[in-house]
Design an enzyme around this catalytic site. Structure first.
Site, PDB file in Angstrom:
ATOM      1  N   HIS A 166      48.975   4.610  19.388  1.00 21.24           N
ATOM      2  CA  HIS A 166      47.731   4.739  18.625  1.00 21.24           C
ATOM      3  C   HIS A 166      47.110   6.137  18.707  1.00 21.24           C
ATOM      4  O   HIS A 166      46.099   6.397  18.048  1.00 21.24           O
ATOM      5  CB  HIS A 166      46.711   3.714  19.121  1.00 21.24           C
ATOM      6  N   ARG A 191      52.800   5.915  26.373  1.00 17.79           N
ATOM      7  CA  ARG A 191      52.870   4.592  25.756  1.00 17.79           C
ATOM      8  C   ARG A 191      53.630   4.830  24.449  1.00 17.79           C
ATOM      9  O   ARG A 191      53.126   5.538  23.562  1.00 17.79           O
ATOM     10  CB  ARG A 191      51.478   4.014  25.507  1.00 17.79           C
ATOM     11  N   GLU A 237      50.332  -8.594  25.725  1.00 19.69           N
ATOM     12  CA  GLU A 237      49.186  -8.522  24.811  1.00 19.69           C
ATOM     13  C   GLU A 237      49.355  -9.433  23.608  1.00 19.69           C
ATOM     14  O   GLU A 237      48.680  -9.265  22.600  1.00 19.69           O
ATOM     15  CB  GLU A 237      48.915  -7.073  24.385  1.00 19.69           C
ATOM     16  N   ASP A 263      44.437  -6.407  22.189  1.00 19.96           N
ATOM     17  CA  ASP A 263      45.382  -7.301  21.516  1.00 19.96           C
ATOM     18  C   ASP A 263      45.436  -8.661  22.208  1.00 19.96           C
ATOM     19  O   ASP A 263      45.544  -9.690  21.531  1.00 19.96           O
ATOM     20  CB  ASP A 263      46.777  -6.659  21.479  1.00 19.96           C
TER      21      ASP A 263
END
Ligand code: 3PY
Ligand code: MG
Length: 250
Positions: free
Chosen positions: A35, A60, A136, A162
């Protein structure tokens, strides 16, 4: 006291910001390529800034894709957090992508930068790399014990937004919904029963501290965007200046 790992989370394309996080003393800094607003080339510069101050460069990745995992490992990432792990098979694929064949994985050989900056990298890579599977989704939560038992997996990592959405709970930055916290405790227990770490993205440092008290081994306690926005807003408030703008387009 057991070792607790303090992680900072980088969302902006700022190698200098990464360096500042490392200088501040965080054990590791996660470059968010799912993200975050940055690309692979910028990530490498971030790794340099992070390592310069003795902190570990983590990533990530955008997805459980060996092509993405290989590239960040080859560039020198020492921790990989993989989003949306829902089944033991996905967890196993993820772990295998992190390790060479002689360590039970299927990572292709080519540690172009990693071997340049880390002595004896290839032989030591299985020990150097921390592989964390994100829990998640509802399916991931239902399979959490089996996922935690994946050989070679070093930890579970909770994505609170999430995970909350998966259960119809509002994804607030400091989620204290009792059903949500019960699930957090369940994931911590699953990790610890399997003898692996439990980590979490925490919306604020205060919440991160609470999660450490709850039993978390590592927390991503702060993001660069939060710090910049909060700092900028409080400076304006101190000046008696305008408050945050509402958005209605670019
Ligand atoms: C989540 O909260 O879902 C995350 O993935 C943290 O960035
Ligand atoms: Mg998430």
């Amino acid at each position: 006291m057991k070792h607790q790992n303090y992680n900072a989370w980088l969302l902006s394309p700022t190698p200098f910001g990464a360096e500042i996080f490392a200088k501040a003393g965080f054990h590791s800094v996660t470059v968010d390529m799912q993200h975050g607003m940055l690309d692979f080339r910028t990530a490498i510069d971030c790794f340099r800034g992070i390592a310069l101050h003795g902190s570990q460069p983590w990533v990530r990745v955008a997805a459980n894709d060996p092509a993405l995992i290989t590239k960040v490992l080859d560039a020198g990432a020492l921790g990989v957090i993989c989003p949306l792990i829902s089944t033991p098979k996905q967890a196993d694929d993820f772990v295998k992508a992190c390790h060479y064949q002689f360590d039970g994985g299927n990572r292709s050989f080519g540690p172009v930068r990693a071997a340049l900056v880390l002595d004896d990298y290839v032989a030591r890579s299985a020990k150097l790399i921390t592989a964390m599977a994100m829990i998640e989704t509802q399916e991931g939560f239902d399979n959490v014990e089996a996922i935690a038992a994946t050989p070679g997996l070093n930890g579970l990592f909770i994505g609170p937004a999430d995970l909350a959405l998966a259960f119809g709970i509002a994804p607030t930055p400091e989620n204290r919904d009792p059903d949500f916290l019960e699930r957090i405790d369940h994931i911590i227990a699953a990790a610890h029963d399997a003898g692996i770490l439990c980590g979490m993205f925490a919306g604020t440092p205060e919440y991160a501290r609470d999660m450490l008290t709850r039993g978390m081994d590592m927390v991503s306690a702060v993001t660069d965007t939060q710090i910049l926005l909060n700092g900028a807003q409080s400076a304006l408030t101190a000046l008696g200046g305008p408050t945050a703008k509402t958005h209605n387009g670019y």
